[in-house]
Each structure stands twice: as C-alpha cells, then as structure tokens.
Design a protein around this motif. Structure first.
Motif, PDB file in Angstrom:
ATOM      1  N   ARG A  24      -3.054  -7.840   0.747  1.00 10.01           N
ATOM      2  CA  ARG A  24      -3.537  -6.806  -0.179  1.00 10.01           C
ATOM      3  C   ARG A  24      -3.944  -7.408  -1.513  1.00 10.01           C
ATOM      4  N   GLU A  25      -3.153  -8.350  -1.997  1.00  8.84           N
ATOM      5  CA  GLU A  25      -3.488  -8.983  -3.274  1.00  8.84           C
ATOM      6  C   GLU A  25      -4.841  -9.678  -3.190  1.00  8.84           C
ATOM      7  N   HIS A  62      11.775   2.120   6.173  1.00 12.95           N
ATOM      8  CA  HIS A  62      11.935   0.973   5.297  1.00 12.95           C
ATOM      9  C   HIS A  62      10.923   1.187   4.173  1.00 12.95           C
ATOM     10  N   THR A  63      10.557   0.177   3.429  1.00 10.61           N
ATOM     11  CA  THR A  63       9.671   0.424   2.291  1.00 10.61           C
ATOM     12  C   THR A  63       8.538  -0.586   2.215  1.00 10.61           C
ATOM     13  N   ILE A  64       7.438  -0.154   1.592  1.00  9.38           N
ATOM     14  CA  ILE A  64       6.379  -1.040   1.131  1.00  9.38           C
ATOM     15  C   ILE A  64       6.364  -0.941  -0.394  1.00  9.38           C
ATOM     16  N   ARG A  65       5.677  -1.864  -1.024  1.00 10.04           N
ATOM     17  CA  ARG A  65       5.635  -1.891  -2.479  1.00 10.04           C
ATOM     18  C   ARG A  65       4.184  -1.928  -2.939  1.00 10.04           C
ATOM     19  N   ILE A  66       3.799  -1.004  -3.813  1.00 14.40           N
ATOM     20  CA  ILE A  66       2.467  -1.041  -4.408  1.00 14.40           C
ATOM     21  C   ILE A  66       2.425  -2.209  -5.384  1.00 14.40           C
ATOM     22  N   ILE A  67       1.390  -3.026  -5.290  1.00 17.69           N
ATOM     23  CA  ILE A  67       1.392  -4.282  -6.049  1.00 17.69           C
ATOM     24  C   ILE A  67       0.512  -4.266  -7.298  1.00 17.69           C
ATOM     25  N   GLY A 126      -0.216   3.649   5.066  1.00 21.05           N
ATOM     26  CA  GLY A 126      -0.923   4.008   3.842  1.00 21.05           C
ATOM     27  C   GLY A 126      -0.967   2.911   2.807  1.00 21.05           C
ATOM     28  N   ALA A 127      -0.563   1.690   3.173  1.00 19.32           N
ATOM     29  CA  ALA A 127      -0.485   0.594   2.201  1.00 19.32           C
ATOM     30  C   ALA A 127      -1.814   0.380   1.486  1.00 19.32           C
ATOM     31  N   LEU A 128      -2.920   0.397   2.224  1.00 22.58           N
ATOM     32  CA  LEU A 128      -4.222   0.159   1.604  1.00 22.58           C
ATOM     33  C   LEU A 128      -4.688   1.367   0.796  1.00 22.58           C
ATOM     34  N   GLY A 129      -4.517   2.551   1.349  1.00 27.82           N
ATOM     35  CA  GLY A 129      -4.967   3.747   0.652  1.00 27.82           C
ATOM     36  C   GLY A 129      -4.208   4.019  -0.631  1.00 27.82           C
ATOM     37  N   PHE A 130      -2.877   3.867  -0.591  1.00 25.54           N
ATOM     38  CA  PHE A 130      -2.086   4.070  -1.810  1.00 25.54           C
ATOM     39  C   PHE A 130      -2.418   3.005  -2.856  1.00 25.54           C
ATOM     40  N   GLU A 131      -2.671   1.790  -2.401  1.00 24.07           N
ATOM     41  CA  GLU A 131      -3.040   0.712  -3.331  1.00 24.07           C
ATOM     42  C   GLU A 131      -4.362   1.042  -4.020  1.00 24.07           C
ATOM     43  N   ALA A 132      -5.332   1.531  -3.249  1.00 26.21           N
ATOM     44  CA  ALA A 132      -6.625   1.892  -3.834  1.00 26.21           C
ATOM     45  C   ALA A 132      -6.480   3.038  -4.829  1.00 26.21           C
ATOM     46  N   ALA A 133      -5.683   4.038  -4.466  1.00 26.16           N
ATOM     47  CA  ALA A 133      -5.471   5.178  -5.366  1.00 26.16           C
ATOM     48  C   ALA A 133      -4.780   4.740  -6.649  1.00 26.16           C
ATOM     49  N   LEU A 190      -7.308  -9.033  -1.005  1.00 23.10           N
ATOM     50  CA  LEU A 190      -8.345  -8.025  -0.823  1.00 23.10           C
ATOM     51  C   LEU A 190      -8.755  -7.392  -2.140  1.00 23.10           C
ATOM     52  N   PHE A 191      -7.782  -7.010  -2.960  1.00 20.51           N
ATOM     53  CA  PHE A 191      -8.141  -6.323  -4.202  1.00 20.51           C
ATOM     54  C   PHE A 191      -8.630  -7.286  -5.277  1.00 20.51           C
ATOM     55  N   ASN A 192      -8.375  -8.563  -5.115  1.00 17.49           N
ATOM     56  CA  ASN A 192      -9.082  -9.555  -5.929  1.00 17.49           C
ATOM     57  C   ASN A 192     -10.554  -9.589  -5.549  1.00 17.49           C
ATOM     58  N   TRP A 193     -10.834  -9.501  -4.254  1.00 16.95           N
ATOM     59  CA  TRP A 193     -12.228  -9.485  -3.790  1.00 16.95           C
ATOM     60  C   TRP A 193     -12.950  -8.230  -4.290  1.00 16.95           C
TER      61      TRP A 193
END
Length: 211
Positions: free
Chosen positions: A56-57, A26-31, A80-87, A59-62
């Motif tokens: 995630r939204e 299935h899929t995740i979405r980079i936000i 990889g949701a967190l790692g791809f978001e950070a990258a 967390l990355f606001n923090w």
C-alpha cells in the motif's frame, strides 16, 4: 500477510470458500492521510488477504500521497484496505464492492466507526455491478480478484478499463505478473509501474498516452 492461494476478497462467486477459524476479527492499519495509524477490525475469513502495508505504501507513492477530489472504485473490496486508505487520503468518493455478506457488514461497521461519508459500500457481485456503472466515472480503480483465477482477472480488466477516466489509473494485484497479451488486449493501456512482495505481484496501469 500474503498467502499464495488466497484472495483479499472472499467476493468469490469464484472462490466459494467457507469462513476459516470461526471468522474472528484481527486488524489492519491505515498508513496515511486523515486516519493515519487507525486500526480497523477485519474478519479472519478464508480467502481474505488484506494488501500488505509495504505494498500500500508503494502504491500510494505511485499515485501521489494525496488523492484529493479523486473518484475511486475498489471492485473486490474484501478487507477494504485499499478503499479505506484512498478515503483517508482525501478521495471524494470511494465505492467498495464486496459480495460476501459478513465481509460487507464489517466494511459498513468500519465506515461508521470512521464516519467516512466519502465511502459507499455495495454488497453485490463485482462484475455485474461494474457493468452498470457509467463509463469514465472513476479516476482510480483497484482490482484484487481471487489469486489464480485468470478468467476472472481478464473479465475484471475488461469491465474496469471503460470505467476509468481518460487520465485514470487501474491498480492490479495478483499472484503472477500480468501477461503482455492480457495488457495488449486492453487496447491503449500499459503497465507503468510494477512490483513484487512475497507472493503478491502488483501493477499500475495507465493509458499509453498518459505519463
């Protein structure tokens, strides 16, 4: 899509679970960031629980929307949701550690799809690999071990704390609030932010002398 007894990572030396429903993707979405709105395939494996978009939204606001130049460690990478978001948000280096061979292969496929040269993927036991990393070598460490395995979470925190830079942060995702005694045992760390979304509890830790 939080599930109380599940884990984002089938890392699970601890979990030891078999793939569910044939492991179909299935899929995740980079936000946010350079790859904002990009969908990425994720295998549907038992125990694979991607961090929800709203978490995630938050967390990355923090952390700040831009992670330019930061070094990140995603110790139980799973989807990889967190790692791809950070990258996507400019991290200079993102090391993803995932033990499950099929999940690690999907991480590599997504890395190649994005041509993400700031991402490294290690197919390895998270704690063993972390024990060999240099102290102070990461600015942000993401920890999302299997829910309900308190012993693994405690070991992960103990291993991760020395890896954080002096002004670094540790993000912890789990099924229950972190016990004060668990934080006290880290010596010098405190929870500076925390939240709840469904069955997911999430926490941001920093050293007590840091804002």
């Amino acid at each position: 899509m939080p599930r109380p007894a599940a884990t984002r990572s089938p890392h699970s030396a601890a979990a030891g679970r078999a793939p569910a429903r044939g492991g179909k993707p299935h899929t995740i979405r980079i936000i946010g960031g350079n790859w904002k709105r990009t969908p990425l395939p994720v295998l549907d494996l038992d125990g694979l629980r991607p961090t929800p978009d709203r978490v995630r939204e938050t967390l990355f606001n923090w952390l700040g929307q831009d992670l330019d130049g930061l070094r990140c460690l995603d110790l139980f990478a799973g989807s990889g949701a967190l790692g791809f978001e950070a990258a996507s948000r400019g991290a200079a280096r993102v090391l993803m550690v995932e033990r499950n061979a099929r999940a690690a292969a999907q991480l590599r496929a997504n890395q190649q799809r994005l041509d993400a040269r700031n991402i490294e993927i290690a197919e390895a036991d998270a704690l063993r690999l972390a024990a060999g990393l240099a102290p102070g070598s990461f600015d942000v460490i993401f920890l999302d071990p299997p829910f309900g395995d308190e012993a693994l979470l405690a070991r992960a925190l103990d291993v991760a704390a020395p890896l954080a830079a002096p002004d670094g942060a540790i993000y912890v995702e789990c099924g229950d609030p972190l016990e004060p005694a668990r934080i006290d045992a880290l010596s010098g760390w405190s929870v500076v932010r925390e939240g709840k979304a469904g069955a997911v509890r999430y926490h941001l830790l920093r050293r007590q002398n840091e804002e």
